[in-house]
Design a protein around this motif. Structure first.
Motif, short mmCIF file in Angstrom:
data_model
loop_
_atom_site.label_atom_id
_atom_site.label_comp_id
_atom_site.label_asym_id
_atom_site.label_seq_id
_atom_site.Cartn_x
_atom_site.Cartn_y
_atom_site.Cartn_z
N ARG A 31 0.85 -1.18 0.00
CA ARG A 31 0.00 0.00 0.00
C ARG A 31 0.89 1.24 0.00
N THR A 32 1.39 1.57 -1.18
CA THR A 32 2.38 2.63 -1.31
C THR A 32 1.79 3.98 -1.70
N LEU A 33 0.50 4.02 -1.98
CA LEU A 33 -0.14 5.27 -2.37
C LEU A 33 -1.09 5.76 -1.28
N ILE A 34 -1.12 7.05 -1.08
CA ILE A 34 -2.07 7.67 -0.16
C ILE A 34 -3.18 8.28 -1.01
N VAL A 35 -4.41 7.84 -0.77
CA VAL A 35 -5.54 8.24 -1.61
C VAL A 35 -6.63 8.87 -0.75
N SER A 36 -7.22 9.93 -1.25
CA SER A 36 -8.37 10.56 -0.57
C SER A 36 -9.41 10.95 -1.60
N ALA A 37 -10.66 11.01 -1.17
CA ALA A 37 -11.77 11.38 -2.05
C ALA A 37 -12.66 12.39 -1.35
N SER A 38 -13.33 13.22 -2.12
CA SER A 38 -14.10 14.33 -1.55
C SER A 38 -15.34 13.93 -0.75
N PRO A 39 -16.05 12.84 -1.09
CA PRO A 39 -17.23 12.52 -0.28
C PRO A 39 -16.87 12.23 1.17
N GLN A 40 -17.66 12.75 2.09
CA GLN A 40 -17.47 12.49 3.51
C GLN A 40 -18.04 11.10 3.85
N THR A 55 -7.66 12.54 -4.91
CA THR A 55 -6.24 12.91 -4.92
C THR A 55 -5.42 11.71 -4.48
N TRP A 56 -4.21 11.60 -5.01
CA TRP A 56 -3.32 10.50 -4.63
C TRP A 56 -1.87 10.93 -4.76
N ARG A 57 -1.00 10.27 -4.00
CA ARG A 57 0.44 10.56 -4.03
C ARG A 57 1.20 9.37 -3.43
N PHE A 58 2.48 9.35 -3.67
CA PHE A 58 3.33 8.29 -3.13
C PHE A 58 3.53 8.51 -1.64
N ASN A 59 3.47 7.41 -0.88
CA ASN A 59 3.70 7.48 0.56
C ASN A 59 5.20 7.55 0.82
N GLN A 60 5.66 8.71 1.26
CA GLN A 60 7.08 8.96 1.43
C GLN A 60 7.71 8.15 2.57
N SER A 61 6.89 7.41 3.32
CA SER A 61 7.45 6.58 4.38
C SER A 61 8.14 5.35 3.80
N PHE A 62 7.88 5.04 2.53
CA PHE A 62 8.57 3.94 1.87
C PHE A 62 9.93 4.42 1.37
N ALA A 63 10.84 3.47 1.23
CA ALA A 63 12.19 3.81 0.80
C ALA A 63 12.21 4.42 -0.59
N ALA A 64 13.15 5.33 -0.80
CA ALA A 64 13.30 5.95 -2.12
C ALA A 64 13.57 4.86 -3.16
N GLY A 65 12.92 4.98 -4.29
CA GLY A 65 13.10 4.00 -5.35
C GLY A 65 12.06 2.90 -5.35
N THR A 66 11.24 2.85 -4.28
CA THR A 66 10.18 1.84 -4.23
C THR A 66 9.26 1.96 -5.43
N TYR A 111 2.16 8.33 -13.97
CA TYR A 111 2.47 8.37 -12.54
C TYR A 111 3.40 9.52 -12.17
N SER A 112 3.12 10.09 -11.02
CA SER A 112 3.99 11.09 -10.41
C SER A 112 3.93 10.88 -8.91
N PRO A 113 5.05 10.94 -8.20
CA PRO A 113 5.04 10.72 -6.76
C PRO A 113 4.37 11.86 -5.98
N SER A 114 4.30 13.04 -6.60
CA SER A 114 3.68 14.19 -5.93
C SER A 114 2.17 14.13 -6.08
N ASN A 115 1.50 15.08 -5.44
CA ASN A 115 0.04 15.10 -5.45
C ASN A 115 -0.52 15.16 -6.87
N GLN A 116 -1.46 14.28 -7.15
CA GLN A 116 -2.21 14.31 -8.39
C GLN A 116 -3.69 14.24 -8.04
N SER A 117 -4.52 14.74 -8.92
CA SER A 117 -5.95 14.73 -8.63
C SER A 117 -6.76 14.57 -9.91
N ALA A 118 -8.01 14.19 -9.73
CA ALA A 118 -8.95 14.05 -10.85
C ALA A 118 -10.35 14.32 -10.34
#
Length: 206
Positions: A31-40, A55-66, A111-118
């Motif tokens: 589970r290397t991605l952090i994902v959130s959605a607007s509905p409560q 929105t989604w982004r890479f979880n920086q708690s994983f080692a670089a290069g993962t 893919y991009s490790p930084s914040n992306q959204s749709a």
């Protein structure tokens, strides 16, 4: 030793064949991605009317290069367990080639490790059910190599509901009620007129 090499080679080939065929086990993914959605949690969104933002982004708690093999992010709307009960066509299977949990595509981006959204308009054909959002990271061959989702491991938190289109307009319901009432009044009027005619016929002199 030669026998051991043969066994190891066979295992490597079997694993390679499984990956090539897309038979990836969900349980094998990190589970290397952090994902959130607007509905409560518990919110109801209407199919064909409301939009959701993911929105989604890479979880920086994983080692670089993962995420070095990540090429594409695929975001999907997925059924929660409560809406899968007794519905085999929505069944969760560990083999992602057979899994039916996530059937509605929300977005697919490089893919991009930084914040992306749709932003996604909930499609009219989405059935009424309880959902969450999941994003897969795919490699150059389009094989799932990582994931993230808006809910917990057991898929019981941060869920939302999609209200399906009924296919009926309120004005049609009003017209239907009015027509029914008119029909009842007309029927009563018909019986009253017929009864009066019968009474007059019975009281007429011979």
């Amino acid at each position: 030793m030669a026998a051991l090499r043969t066994v190891l080679a066979s295992l490597v080939l079997a694993c390679s064949a499984q990956a090539c065929c897309g038979n990836v086990l969900f349980s094998s993914l990190q589970r290397t991605l952090i994902v959130s959605a607007s509905p409560q949690p518990g919110q109801v969104v209407k199919a064909g009317e409301d939009k959701i933002t993911v929105t989604w982004r890479f979880n920086q708690s994983f080692a670089a290069g993962t995420d070095s093999a990540y090429k594409t992010a695929s975001v999907k709307l997925c059924y929660a367990p409560i809406s899968q009960v007794d519905r085999s066509w929505r069944k969760t299977v560990d083999n992602l080639a057979k899994d039916k949990t996530c059937q509605y595509a929300i977005a697919a981006k490089a893919y991009s490790p930084s914040n992306q959204s749709a932003e996604w308009l909930v499609q009219k054909d989405v059935p009424e059910a309880t959902y969450f959002v999941r994003a897969y990271a795919l490699d150059a061959a389009g094989v799932q190599v990582g994931f993230g989702q808006t809910t917990d491991k057991n898929k019981t938190t941060d869920l939302f509901v999609v209200q399906a289109i009924t296919g009926r307009h309120p004005s049609l319901d009003i017209a239907s009620v009015c027509f029914s009432a008119f029909s009842v009044v007309s029927l009563i009027g018909f019986f009253i007129v017929e009864k009066r005619k019968a009474n007059k016929a019975g009281s007429a002199p011979n």
